[in-house]
Design an enzyme around this catalytic site. Structure first.
Site, PDB file in Angstrom:
ATOM      1  N   LYS A 123      -9.162   3.091  -2.477  1.00 15.01           N
ATOM      2  CA  LYS A 123      -9.396   2.545  -0.970  1.00 15.01           C
ATOM      3  C   LYS A 123     -10.848   3.079  -0.465  1.00 15.01           C
ATOM      4  O   LYS A 123     -11.095   4.261  -0.611  1.00 15.01           O
ATOM      5  CB  LYS A 123      -8.319   2.755  -0.026  1.00 15.01           C
ATOM      6  CG  LYS A 123      -8.355   2.107   1.344  1.00 15.01           C
ATOM      7  CD  LYS A 123      -7.070   2.491   2.028  1.00 15.01           C
ATOM      8  CE  LYS A 123      -7.262   1.689   3.408  1.00 15.01           C
ATOM      9  NZ  LYS A 123      -5.693   1.775   4.094  1.00 15.01           N
ATOM     10  N   GLU A 168       0.813  -1.234   0.201  1.00 12.30           N
ATOM     11  CA  GLU A 168       0.050  -0.050  -0.137  1.00 12.30           C
ATOM     12  C   GLU A 168       0.846   1.152   0.039  1.00 12.30           C
ATOM     13  O   GLU A 168       1.728   1.539   0.833  1.00 12.30           O
ATOM     14  CB  GLU A 168      -0.801  -0.029   1.211  1.00 12.30           C
ATOM     15  CG  GLU A 168      -1.684   1.293   1.657  1.00 12.30           C
ATOM     16  CD  GLU A 168      -2.270   0.976   2.741  1.00 12.30           C
ATOM     17  OE1 GLU A 168      -3.553   1.671   3.000  1.00 12.30           O
ATOM     18  OE2 GLU A 168      -2.022   0.325   3.541  1.00 12.30           O
ATOM     19  N   CYS A 219      -5.873  -2.949   1.928  1.00 12.91           N
ATOM     20  CA  CYS A 219      -5.561  -3.105   3.428  1.00 12.91           C
ATOM     21  C   CYS A 219      -6.921  -3.350   4.214  1.00 12.91           C
ATOM     22  O   CYS A 219      -7.483  -4.128   4.363  1.00 12.91           O
ATOM     23  CB  CYS A 219      -4.626  -1.793   3.870  1.00 12.91           C
ATOM     24  SG  CYS A 219      -4.104  -1.955   5.586  1.00 12.91           S
TER      25      CYS A 219
END
Length: 574
Positions: A117, A48, A153
């Site tokens: 994200k 990430e 994540c």
């Protein structure tokens, strides 16, 4: 480019970026891609926000930094027209007024897909809602005929993103992560990943960052799971490497037929490595030539010296004994023995003259008052000043050596033994310090630069702890035994237990209340303390953020179970 048929060669870049070093991170990505090409990989996946380094905090709000990250990804994308592996890489990405935490697919000389994200963590050490916008719910991206889902994540810590990816046709999940280490974290990650695999019925590859960044240390330990929840591969913790995994499609299901299979180390080794790698990267990434620390003959300075040697090598660690009239011959012998075992440069700088100079300067002002902790703190501050002078003159960073037990209850001197740039044991309770010191005497983990064998003299581990600031002083003169203190502190800090519940566990109520009071009133000291490696769930600093002005004290009574409508009216009174 060749379409993915029934074999997929995926390289995992368990990499160590430096926050803000966009060019350096890009160069590392190029090098790792070249390594993946030699392995015959179809695709290499990075962690990430790799181009920016993680976590970038408010640096990511700087438009020039955003532009540099995006330009680096664009530049890297043009290099993928060479027939080598495609790239999945994390970066901040701006679209009009919105800034996203994004993951980009680079292939055929261009950026072929970008996903943002969705789940932004806003707890503990994470505050991504402060800097990023929530991305739209993603669909899979098409990689040479293979439909890949790339939940970023936190996207796998909730159900919705992976569920959406599965429903929209994803065949395979690759999750880039910046997941910091703390004790037991690996099991937590695997349990979360298993939940997503069960729900999606898809294989999942967990790509984690490695390396230290301020208080955080990332352990890597990347892994993969098959759709049936079985382990597909496991990479080592605390290593930077590119690992090739080979996947074959059989009866419509992807199985890993080649990949690393590492057994992760036990808790003591992982904790030691976290402290060592956190210190190594803090010193190295900032650019200090080495470190200096006071070696008192006590357990805390000894273990910090050992960690520093394991992190940097003996030639970059300078230890200084600073004796005064209360320093025992035993301490002088133990400090010298530790320095010799570690092979570090070692000097003795007596502090009598500066201490007595301060006392002389204050003699008239302090006339008629008995000596107390003030004079003890002058000794500590004289030592802190000398270490800072050595740092200024020769360039090494001062390592500070207070453990979590002492820092919790304020058993430390501001501008004295709290002086320093970094503290590798800041988040280790005293009982853990003793245990780790004994463990290191019997073990030398891979990658550590210190010697084998006994490097901390056994007497340092077994003798009663003392600050040696007055005659016959022992820590337990003013603190509970460390096994009791640490058990109470763990309940107060890690578990946020009420006094009543701690007493119910068998602890003396007066002792618990005393420890709670000391914990609260020492907050102002902790705000001025050096950063240190996060090891527990609730480290001081980014994790546990208590007010300095805090009048609350737990009365020790059972907390009543109030109806919701009256709960807001309830207040404890001092």
């Amino acid at each position: 480019m060749t379409e993915i048929d029934d074999t997929f060669r995926l390289a995992i870049a368990q990499a160590n970026p430096t926050v803000g070093a966009v060019g350096k991170n890009l160069a590392k990505a190029r090098q790792m891609r070249e390594e993946a090409a030699r392995m015959g990989a179809d695709l290499i996946a990075f962690p990430e926000l790799f181009i920016a380094g993680y976590p970038p905090e408010d640096l990511v709000l700087k438009p020039a930094f955003q532009a540099a990250c995006m330009a680096a990804v664009e530049e890297f994308s043009r290099e993928t027209d060479d027939g080598g592996p495609a790239v999945l890489i994390g970066t901040p990405w701006r679209e009009k007024e919105a800034l996203f935490n994004s993951y980009c697919m680079l292939d055929e000389g261009r950026i072929t897909a970008i996903r943002h994200k969705v789940e932004l963590p806003n707890y503990g050490v994470f505050d991504e809602k402060r800097v990023f916008q929530v991305g739209p719910m993603p669909g899979p991206l098409n990689f040479r005929g293979l439909r890949l889902g790339v939940p970023i994540c936190e996207d796998i810590w909730e159900e919705e993103v992976c569920e959406t990816l599965a429903e929209t046709g994803a065949e395979f999940l690759i999750s880039p992560n910046g997941s910091p280490y703390w004790t037991g974290k690996h099991d937590v990650r695997v349990n979360v990943a298993v939940s997503r695999v069960v729900e999606s019925e898809l294989p999942l590859v967990y790509v984690n960052q490695y390396g230290g960044q301020d208080e955080l240390v990332f352990d890597g330990a990347s892994f993969g799971l098959h759709a049936d929840r079985s382990r597909a591969f496991q990479m080592a913790a605390f290593t930077e490497e590119v690992a090739l995994t080979v996947w074959s499609r059989e009866s419509g299901e992807w199985r890993c037929t080649e990949g690393p299979s590492v057994t992760l180390a036990d808790t003591e080794e992982l904790t030691w490595l976290a402290c060592v790698h956190g210190l190594r990267d803090y010193v190295g990434k900032i650019g200090f030539p080495g470190v200096v620390l006071g070696l008192s003959g006590g357990i805390d300075s000894a273990i910090c010296a050992a960690m520093a040697v394991d992190a940097l090598g003996a030639d970059k660690v300078h230890c200084v004994m600073m004796p005064y009239r209360y320093t025992s011959e035993e301490s002088l012998k133990d400090a010298a023995g530790c320095a010799k075992a570690l092979g570090v440069p070692y000097d003795i700088v007596p502090i009598a003259e500066p201490v007595e100079g301060f006392n002389a300067a204050l003699k008239d002002l302090f006339s008629g008052r008995e000596a107390d902790v003030t004079e003890e703190n002058i000794q500590s501050r004289a030592r802190g000043t000398l270490l800072m002078a050595i740092s200024n003159k020769f360039g090494p960073m001062v390592v500070t050596t207070g453990n979590k037990s002492e820092v919790s209850v304020g058993y430390a001197t501001l501008y004295g033994d709290m002086n320093g740039g970094f503290n590798p044991i800041k988040d280790l309770y005293k009982t853990e310090v003793f245990k780790l010191a004994a463990w290191r005497n019997e073990n030398r983990p891979q990658g550590c630069l210190g010697p084998d064998g006994v490097i901390i003299p056994p007497n340092i581990i077994t003798k009663p702890p003392t600050a040696e600031l007055r005659e016959n002083q022992k820590d337990q003169d003013s603190l509970p035994e460390y096994d009791v203190l640490d058990a109470i502190l763990t309940r107060l800090i890690e578990d946020e237990c009420a006094v009543h519940d701690i007493v119910a566990d068998g602890f003396d109520e007066a002792t618990v209340k005393k420890v709670e009071r000391l914990l609260y009133i020492a907050e102002y000291k902790r705000r001025q303390a050096a950063p240190g490696v996060k090891i527990t769930r609730r480290s001081f600093g980014k994790d546990r953020r208590y007010p300095i002005i805090n009048a609350f004290r737990d009365p020790g009574d059972p907390i009543p179970d109030f109806p919701e409508e009256t709960e807001r009216l309830y207040r404890f009174e001092e």
